[in-house]
Design a protein around this motif. Structure first.
Motif, short mmCIF file in Angstrom:
data_model
loop_
_atom_site.label_atom_id
_atom_site.label_comp_id
_atom_site.label_asym_id
_atom_site.label_seq_id
_atom_site.Cartn_x
_atom_site.Cartn_y
_atom_site.Cartn_z
N PHE A 74 -14.89 -7.96 115.84
CA PHE A 74 -15.26 -7.20 114.64
C PHE A 74 -16.69 -7.55 114.23
CE2 PHE A 74 -10.62 -7.49 114.19
CZ PHE A 74 -10.29 -6.20 113.81
N SER A 75 -17.39 -6.54 113.73
CA SER A 75 -18.62 -6.74 112.98
C SER A 75 -18.27 -6.50 111.51
CB SER A 75 -19.69 -5.75 113.45
OG SER A 75 -20.83 -5.82 112.61
N VAL A 76 -18.71 -7.38 110.63
CA VAL A 76 -18.32 -7.30 109.23
C VAL A 76 -19.56 -7.14 108.36
CG1 VAL A 76 -16.98 -8.35 107.38
CG2 VAL A 76 -16.39 -8.84 109.76
N LYS A 77 -19.55 -6.13 107.51
CA LYS A 77 -20.70 -5.82 106.67
C LYS A 77 -20.71 -6.73 105.44
CE LYS A 77 -23.16 -1.64 105.21
NZ LYS A 77 -23.03 -0.17 105.12
N ILE A 78 -21.83 -7.37 105.22
CA ILE A 78 -22.00 -8.26 104.07
C ILE A 78 -21.96 -7.45 102.78
CG2 ILE A 78 -23.69 -9.77 102.93
CD1 ILE A 78 -24.53 -10.74 105.70
N PRO A 79 -21.29 -7.95 101.74
CA PRO A 79 -21.09 -7.17 100.51
C PRO A 79 -22.39 -6.71 99.85
CG PRO A 79 -19.66 -9.09 100.51
CD PRO A 79 -20.59 -9.25 101.68
N LYS A 80 -22.32 -5.53 99.24
CA LYS A 80 -23.48 -5.00 98.53
C LYS A 80 -23.82 -5.85 97.31
CE LYS A 80 -21.10 -1.63 95.53
NZ LYS A 80 -21.05 -0.22 95.11
N LEU A 95 -21.82 -15.69 99.00
CA LEU A 95 -21.75 -15.93 100.44
C LEU A 95 -20.54 -16.78 100.80
CD1 LEU A 95 -25.37 -16.62 101.78
CD2 LEU A 95 -23.74 -14.95 102.66
N ASP A 96 -20.33 -17.85 100.03
CA ASP A 96 -19.19 -18.72 100.29
C ASP A 96 -17.88 -17.95 100.21
OD1 ASP A 96 -20.76 -20.95 100.74
OD2 ASP A 96 -20.63 -21.67 98.66
N GLU A 97 -17.76 -17.11 99.20
CA GLU A 97 -16.52 -16.35 99.03
C GLU A 97 -16.32 -15.36 100.18
OE1 GLU A 97 -16.90 -14.59 95.19
OE2 GLU A 97 -16.55 -16.48 94.11
N LEU A 105 -10.89 -14.05 110.45
CA LEU A 105 -10.88 -13.34 111.73
C LEU A 105 -10.92 -14.29 112.90
CD1 LEU A 105 -13.37 -10.41 110.96
CD2 LEU A 105 -10.89 -10.21 111.29
N GLY A 106 -11.36 -15.52 112.66
CA GLY A 106 -11.43 -16.51 113.73
C GLY A 106 -12.35 -16.07 114.86
N GLU A 107 -11.87 -16.18 116.08
CA GLU A 107 -12.68 -15.81 117.24
C GLU A 107 -12.96 -14.32 117.32
OE1 GLU A 107 -10.82 -17.29 120.73
OE2 GLU A 107 -11.23 -19.40 120.26
N ARG A 108 -12.21 -13.52 116.56
CA ARG A 108 -12.45 -12.07 116.57
C ARG A 108 -13.65 -11.68 115.72
NH1 ARG A 108 -8.27 -13.80 118.70
NH2 ARG A 108 -6.52 -12.50 119.41
N LEU A 109 -14.24 -12.62 114.98
CA LEU A 109 -15.44 -12.34 114.21
C LEU A 109 -16.65 -12.42 115.14
CD1 LEU A 109 -17.08 -11.85 111.67
CD2 LEU A 109 -16.88 -14.28 111.10
N GLY A 110 -17.20 -11.25 115.44
CA GLY A 110 -18.28 -11.21 116.41
C GLY A 110 -19.66 -11.17 115.81
N CYS A 111 -19.79 -10.65 114.58
CA CYS A 111 -21.12 -10.41 114.04
C CYS A 111 -21.03 -10.11 112.55
CB CYS A 111 -21.75 -9.21 114.77
SG CYS A 111 -23.46 -8.87 114.35
N LEU A 112 -22.06 -10.50 111.81
CA LEU A 112 -22.22 -10.08 110.43
C LEU A 112 -23.35 -9.06 110.37
CD1 LEU A 112 -22.06 -13.45 108.43
CD2 LEU A 112 -20.19 -11.88 108.97
N LEU A 113 -23.16 -8.02 109.58
CA LEU A 113 -24.18 -6.98 109.40
C LEU A 113 -24.70 -7.03 107.98
CD1 LEU A 113 -25.73 -4.34 110.09
CD2 LEU A 113 -23.65 -3.10 109.42
#
Length: 248
Positions: A74-80, A95-97, A105-113
């Motif tokens: 998964f790629s996860v979009k950083i909150p507005k 950011l911490d929250e 997501l564990g190993e399924r976290l592939g990227c932050l956008l």
């Protein structure tokens, strides 16, 4: 899962912003299960855009991680809240929250956008403080989609903090029609053209895109392609066709 992509000596992640499956594409996603489970049988990534608008419980991220195969990312979009409201300033708690939530997501976290508003200019001091705090908390892949031309000046800083800049269509900046920023990750975000968010891409465009993705990925760099032309369901069809062109 696409065997040709999974077994290739290079890695290309292809998917959509979200995992909505329109009726017109139902035959490509047979079988039982949730939309995400069926989606993940065809694609190896999805971009979670809903995190931009509202927080999700850690249990929700954990459930999504359990619904997909081991090599799905998964790629996860950083909150507005962080990008648009706080404008990258005073964001440590937010950011911490956020990282505490999507970290499930564990190993399924592939990227932050990190997508920035058109009004947010590059301010070196602000950017450096934010990137420092981000890297203190997260060592994984990060990609940024700035929308103010001044961010062209920030490319050396992006490289220093190992942050890739998205290749975007339609292009908004003078340097976003080709991969830029940190070269250890390549990330395409395709919004549709000529009508943004609606139009499907022509066959010739997808053929050229497939060749470019292969060329980048064969150098060993993780390469992502996300279709965000979701308003009319075009993203799903484009992603399916791209997978075919990549050797499905």
């Amino acid at each position: 899962m696409n065997d040709a992509l999974s077994n290739a000596p290079y890695k290309i992640f292809v998917g959509c912003a979200g995992w909505s499956l329109g009726r017109e594409h139902a035959p490509a996603f047979p079988g039982d299960g949730t939309h995400l489970q069926r989606y993940a049988r065809q694609f190896n990534t999805a971009e979670i855009n809903s995190s931009f608008y509202r927080p999700h419980r850690p249990q929700t991220y954990a459930r999504w991680a359990d619904a997909v195969p081991p090599d799905f990312r998964f790629s996860v979009k950083i909150p507005k809240l962080i990008s648009h409201e706080q404008c990258l300033q005073g964001s440590a708690q937010a950011l911490d929250e956020f990282l505490g939530q999507c970290g499930e997501l564990g190993e399924r976290l592939g990227c932050l956008l990190l997508q920035l508003p058109p009004s947010l200019a590059f301010e070196p001091g602000v950017a450096e403080v934010f990137f420092t705090r981000l890297r203190e908390r997260f060592a994984g892949h990060v990609v940024i989609e700035p929308r103010h031309e001044s961010w062209v000046q920030g490319e050396p800083m992006l490289a220093h903090y190992r942050i890739a800049q998205a290749t975007v269509d339609p292009s908004r900046l003078s340097n976003d029609s080709q991969p830029s920023g940190w070269p250890g990750l390549r990330y395409w975000r395709l919004h549709g053209a000529p009508r943004i968010y609606y139009s499907a891409y022509e066959e010739d465009c997808l053929i050229r895109l497939a060749a470019e993705l292969k060329a980048k990925a064969q150098s060993g760099v993780p390469t992502w392609c996300i279709f965000d032309n979701t308003a009319s369901g075009a993203a799903t069809g484009d992603a399916l066709r791209l997978m075919e062109l990549l050797g499905r």
